[in-house]
Design a protein around this motif. Structure first.
Motif, PDB file in Angstrom:
ATOM      1  N   LEU A 181      32.862   5.226  28.719  1.00 50.36           N
ATOM      2  CA  LEU A 181      32.785   4.898  30.142  1.00 50.36           C
ATOM      3  C   LEU A 181      31.479   5.392  30.762  1.00 50.36           C
ATOM      4  N   GLN A 182      31.000   6.568  30.322  1.00 47.82           N
ATOM      5  CA  GLN A 182      29.708   7.054  30.817  1.00 47.82           C
ATOM      6  C   GLN A 182      28.598   6.109  30.352  1.00 47.82           C
ATOM      7  N   LYS A 183      28.694   5.680  29.111  1.00 41.11           N
ATOM      8  CA  LYS A 183      27.692   4.761  28.558  1.00 41.11           C
ATOM      9  C   LYS A 183      27.723   3.416  29.301  1.00 41.11           C
ATOM     10  N   THR A 184      28.916   2.917  29.568  1.00 42.60           N
ATOM     11  CA  THR A 184      29.049   1.652  30.299  1.00 42.60           C
ATOM     12  C   THR A 184      28.467   1.763  31.697  1.00 42.60           C
ATOM     13  N   LEU A 185      28.746   2.877  32.381  1.00 41.94           N
ATOM     14  CA  LEU A 185      28.213   3.096  33.724  1.00 41.94           C
ATOM     15  C   LEU A 185      26.687   3.100  33.708  1.00 41.94           C
ATOM     16  N   MET A 186      26.104   3.745  32.702  1.00 39.77           N
ATOM     17  CA  MET A 186      24.642   3.783  32.603  1.00 39.77           C
ATOM     18  C   MET A 186      24.070   2.381  32.427  1.00 39.77           C
ATOM     19  N   LYS A 187      24.704   1.569  31.597  1.00 39.13           N
ATOM     20  CA  LYS A 187      24.223   0.195  31.378  1.00 39.13           C
ATOM     21  C   LYS A 187      24.361  -0.647  32.648  1.00 39.13           C
ATOM     22  N   GLU A 188      25.444  -0.439  33.400  1.00 38.94           N
ATOM     23  CA  GLU A 188      25.632  -1.180  34.654  1.00 38.94           C
ATOM     24  C   GLU A 188      24.577  -0.790  35.683  1.00 38.94           C
ATOM     25  N   LEU A 189      24.282   0.507  35.774  1.00 37.45           N
ATOM     26  CA  LEU A 189      23.234   0.949  36.699  1.00 37.45           C
ATOM     27  C   LEU A 189      21.884   0.363  36.313  1.00 37.45           C
ATOM     28  N   ALA A 190      21.614   0.311  35.007  1.00 32.73           N
ATOM     29  CA  ALA A 190      20.342  -0.243  34.542  1.00 32.73           C
ATOM     30  C   ALA A 190      20.217  -1.722  34.897  1.00 32.73           C
ATOM     31  N   ARG A 191      21.313  -2.451  34.795  1.00 25.64           N
ATOM     32  CA  ARG A 191      21.279  -3.886  35.137  1.00 25.64           C
ATOM     33  C   ARG A 191      21.071  -4.108  36.630  1.00 25.64           C
ATOM     34  N   GLU A 192      21.630  -3.222  37.434  1.00 28.75           N
ATOM     35  CA  GLU A 192      21.667  -3.441  38.878  1.00 28.75           C
ATOM     36  C   GLU A 192      20.547  -2.736  39.640  1.00 28.75           C
ATOM     37  N   THR A 193      19.755  -1.887  38.949  1.00 31.93           N
ATOM     38  CA  THR A 193      18.758  -1.069  39.639  1.00 31.93           C
ATOM     39  C   THR A 193      17.387  -1.268  38.999  1.00 31.93           C
ATOM     40  N   SER A 194      16.376  -1.471  39.820  1.00 35.35           N
ATOM     41  CA  SER A 194      15.027  -1.703  39.293  1.00 35.35           C
ATOM     42  C   SER A 194      14.446  -0.420  38.714  1.00 35.35           C
ATOM     43  N   PRO A 195      13.472  -0.542  37.790  1.00 37.78           N
ATOM     44  CA  PRO A 195      12.893   0.633  37.124  1.00 37.78           C
ATOM     45  C   PRO A 195      12.283   1.651  38.075  1.00 37.78           C
ATOM     46  N   GLN A 196      11.715   1.198  39.176  1.00 40.21           N
ATOM     47  CA  GLN A 196      11.082   2.155  40.090  1.00 40.21           C
ATOM     48  C   GLN A 196      12.103   2.952  40.899  1.00 40.21           C
ATOM     49  N   ARG A 197      13.373   2.572  40.792  1.00 47.16           N
ATOM     50  CA  ARG A 197      14.402   3.251  41.585  1.00 47.16           C
ATOM     51  C   ARG A 197      15.431   3.978  40.719  1.00 47.16           C
ATOM     52  N   LEU A 198      15.180   4.101  39.398  1.00 44.95           N
ATOM     53  CA  LEU A 198      16.176   4.720  38.524  1.00 44.95           C
ATOM     54  C   LEU A 198      15.499   5.481  37.384  1.00 44.95           C
ATOM     55  N   LEU A 199      15.943   6.718  37.179  1.00 47.53           N
ATOM     56  CA  LEU A 199      15.450   7.544  36.081  1.00 47.53           C
ATOM     57  C   LEU A 199      16.652   8.118  35.339  1.00 47.53           C
ATOM     58  N   PHE A 200      16.711   7.874  34.043  1.00 44.25           N
ATOM     59  CA  PHE A 200      17.757   8.469  33.200  1.00 44.25           C
ATOM     60  C   PHE A 200      17.206   9.748  32.558  1.00 44.25           C
ATOM     61  N   VAL A 201      18.038  10.775  32.525  1.00 44.55           N
ATOM     62  CA  VAL A 201      17.657  12.043  31.901  1.00 44.55           C
ATOM     63  C   VAL A 201      18.725  12.416  30.883  1.00 44.55           C
ATOM     64  N   GLY A 202      18.344  12.487  29.614  1.00 43.35           N
ATOM     65  CA  GLY A 202      19.277  12.879  28.562  1.00 43.35           C
ATOM     66  C   GLY A 202      19.294  14.390  28.406  1.00 43.35           C
ATOM     67  N   LEU A 203      20.446  15.002  28.667  1.00 42.17           N
ATOM     68  CA  LEU A 203      20.558  16.463  28.598  1.00 42.17           C
ATOM     69  C   LEU A 203      20.947  16.956  27.215  1.00 42.17           C
ATOM     70  N   ARG A 204      21.448  16.065  26.365  1.00 48.29           N
ATOM     71  CA  ARG A 204      21.923  16.544  25.063  1.00 48.29           C
ATOM     72  C   ARG A 204      21.532  15.575  23.957  1.00 48.29           C
ATOM     73  N   ASN A 205      22.324  14.555  23.713  1.00 52.94           N
ATOM     74  CA  ASN A 205      22.062  13.648  22.600  1.00 52.94           C
ATOM     75  C   ASN A 205      21.020  12.600  22.997  1.00 52.94           C
ATOM     76  N   PRO A 206      19.858  12.560  22.340  1.00 55.94           N
ATOM     77  CA  PRO A 206      18.853  11.549  22.679  1.00 55.94           C
ATOM     78  C   PRO A 206      19.374  10.124  22.572  1.00 55.94           C
ATOM     79  N   TYR A 207      20.412   9.936  21.760  1.00 53.98           N
ATOM     80  CA  TYR A 207      20.934   8.578  21.578  1.00 53.98           C
ATOM     81  C   TYR A 207      21.764   8.096  22.753  1.00 53.98           C
ATOM     82  N   ASP A 208      22.005   8.943  23.735  1.00 47.62           N
ATOM     83  CA  ASP A 208      22.561   8.456  24.997  1.00 47.62           C
ATOM     84  C   ASP A 208      21.641   7.389  25.570  1.00 47.62           C
ATOM     85  N   LEU A 209      20.347   7.572  25.353  1.00 44.63           N
ATOM     86  CA  LEU A 209      19.341   6.656  25.885  1.00 44.63           C
ATOM     87  C   LEU A 209      18.806   5.721  24.811  1.00 44.63           C
TER      88      LEU A 209
END
Length: 558
Positions: free
Chosen positions: A485-513
């Motif tokens: 569900l966390q992964k799905t939420l991240m993908k939905e935010l990426a689809r709905e938000t432009s690159p200049q308005r969204l930054l993902f930060v991986g705190l643990r597993n690099p494969y989250d991103l």
């Protein structure tokens, strides 16, 4: 400045004057059996009952945990160590190993009043081994200053890059054996220069499995040739290490039926004979489900622990770590915890008496342990120390990694603090995040989620609405690879938000991103750590409009 209490002179002026053989010759079988174990006890101080338990069991060595010993501050820990030293020396006439897991990052038992380091993969991402050396010196200074003479670190496992999900992950220095060796060498140099002994974890290599041995038994099906070129390499490089900890993993190429920690083929034929290792071999905790046959009831769990301990000794282990049965089908009481430890020690005695184990075999291990103990820190004049926050902050800043293109980062633009910011992060780091935002005078709309709360559609919708209403959203992921569900939420935010308005930060597993290739479309940072200075490094980079200098310690295209 932190003030620490002085340890007692280890009666052991005598202990250090005698040869290991002379000491061994004066020991009873019960005392020898107690030396084979490192285990825990309950209490921020030693109660009379706990002192009686230590005298009765002859337990020779201890391990500290926050859940069992509080570990509130350096003063409390130093006072506890003094009591432990006094009590165990009185009971056994031999100084104890006093240990804890202080790896850094997500595994550091001592926190309040101690330096909070980002961890091994963050160190690996700095590409500066001297920072590992400085980390080792600080770890040694802080641990020995509170009477801890043995660090259950470093992890020298080589993380297998394309394995999902990661188990060891950010506890490792990276995926390249030579990189791991380079950083481990410097951290070990720092620890030993300051008089702290250590153990290499987890021989012959735990980076190639995805299953958590606390819960189940993992299997590694790589060929012997593959293992030699990767997993085995760091352990073979450090054959002068005082101790190696064996893993609860089946290596099919070596012993297709038995985990390494209980396997004669691995413990003796590989590590002791083929590698020629002469130091102490200790098991990972035998309280894990990977090595226990039946934990459905207390009685069956006790018998399972006893049998695992016997198998470990038969395999060639010198020392057995025994934690709490927290993954059993029942919740043991504190008295039952003591009973498990006592019966495990008694089980060794009984099996020598009935001929299953030879006393000669026990003597070999006790002799190695005594010789190692004669090298333990004899620090009896303990100085104060101050946490080295400057070093921790430097590691965090130099490890911060930009996965996406610098051109994407430039799209965020200038004036970070003037923007309407939304911070979305796991509940686990809420206090740290709020403290850091307050210290940096950053005003942000904050939403903290628990993995289970994302099951509620209204929670996910609230997060998306908040992101849509912000000029810049920072989404801090934490093991999204393991939570759909966390992964799905991240993908939905990426689809709905432009690159200049969204930054993902991986705190643990690099494969989250990396797993969802979010770094190809949106700004993505890696901190490899949820500690305060790792979070701060993200905001500092945005405020100062700098390109992070960290390098992910493996190739994305491997």
């Amino acid at each position: 400045m932190q003030t620490a209490h002085a340890l007692p002179p280890a009666q052991p002026s005598i202990f250090h004057q005698l040869s290991a053989e002379e000491i061994l010759s004066q020991m009873s079988l019960e005392e020898k059996a107690g030396q084979l174990f490192i285990s825990f006890f309950w209490g921020k101080t030693l109660s009379d009952d706990t002192k009686q338990f230590l005298h009765r069991s002859k337990l020779g060595n201890v391990i500290y945990f926050a859940w069992s010993n509080g570990l509130e501050n350096p003063e409390q820990i130093a006072a506890l160590s003094k009591e432990v030293q006094d009590t165990i020396v009185k009971a056994t006439k031999i100084p104890p190993i006093i240990s804890t897991d202080q790896e850094g990052g997500i595994v550091q038992r001592l926190q309040n009043g101690f330096t909070r380091f980002p961890g091994n993969m963050a160190l690996g991402a700095t590409n500066d081994p001297m920072l590992a050396y400085e980390t080792g010196k600080v770890l040694a200074k802080e641990l020995t200053s509170v009477g801890i003479n043995f660090n259950l670190a470093p992890v020298v496992d080589v993380q297998i890059h394309n394995l999902h999900p990661w188990y060891m992950g950010i506890r490792t220095y990276g995926t390249n054996p030579s990189h791991v060796i380079h950083f481990a060498k410097e951290q070990i140099r720092g620890m030993t220069e300051k008089g702290l002994l250590y153990v290499l974890k987890h021989a012959p290599g735990l980076g190639g499995v995805a299953v958590n041995p606390h819960l189940a038994l993992p299997t590694c099906d790589k060929s012997l040739e593959q293992l030699e070129s990767c997993e085995f390499a760091p352990f073979r490089h450090f054959l002068d290490a005082p101790a190696m900890m064996t893993a609860h993993v089946i290596f099919s190429a070596l012993d297709p039926k038995t985990p390494a920690s209980l396997s004669y083929e691995v413990t003796t034929n590989l590590i002791r004979k083929a590698w020629g290792y002469e130091g102490v071999i200790m098991t990972d905790s035998l309280s894990m489900n990977a090595v226990l046959q039946d934990t459905s009831t207390f009685e069956r769990a006790v018998e399972s622990v006893k049998q695992a301990a016997i198998k470990a000794i038969q395999a060639g282990a010198d020392c057995i770590i025994l934690g709490r049965l927290e993954w059993a089908a029942f919740s043991p009481t504190e008295k039952q915890d003591e009973e498990v430890i006592e019966k495990a020690i008694q089980g060794i005695v009984e099996n020598v008496q009935n001929g299953v184990l030879s006393e000669e075999r026990i003597n070999d291990s006790v002799l190695r342990l005594i010789k190692m103990k004669q090298k333990l820190s004899q620090n009896t004049s303990i100085s104060s120390f101050t946490p080295n926050d400057k070093l921790s902050a430097e590691i965090a800043q130099k490890s911060l990694t930009l996965l996406s293109s610098p051109s994407l980062l430039s799209a965020i633009g200038t004036g970070f603090k003037a923007k309407k910011i939304c911070v979305i992060a796991p509940k686990d780091i809420e206090n740290t995040m709020r403290e850091m935002l307050k210290e940096r005078a950053i005003t942000a709309d904050t939403l903290f989620f628990e993995q289970t709360s994302l099951q509620d559609p209204s929670v996910r919708e609230k997060i998306k609405i908040s992101a849509a209403q912000s000029e810049l959203t920072l989404f801090f992921s934490y093991n999204a690879t393991n939570f759909s569900l966390q992964k799905t939420l991240m993908k939905e935010l990426a689809r709905e938000t432009s690159p200049q308005r969204l930054l993902f930060v991986g705190l643990r597993n690099p494969y989250d991103l990396l797993g969802e290739e979010l770094h190809l479309t949106h700004n993505t940072f890696l901190t490899y750590s949820p500690t305060k200075y790792s979070l701060e490094s993200v905001f500092k980079a945005l405020e100062e409009e700098t390109i992070p200098s960290g390098k992910i310690p493996f190739s994305i295209t491997e």
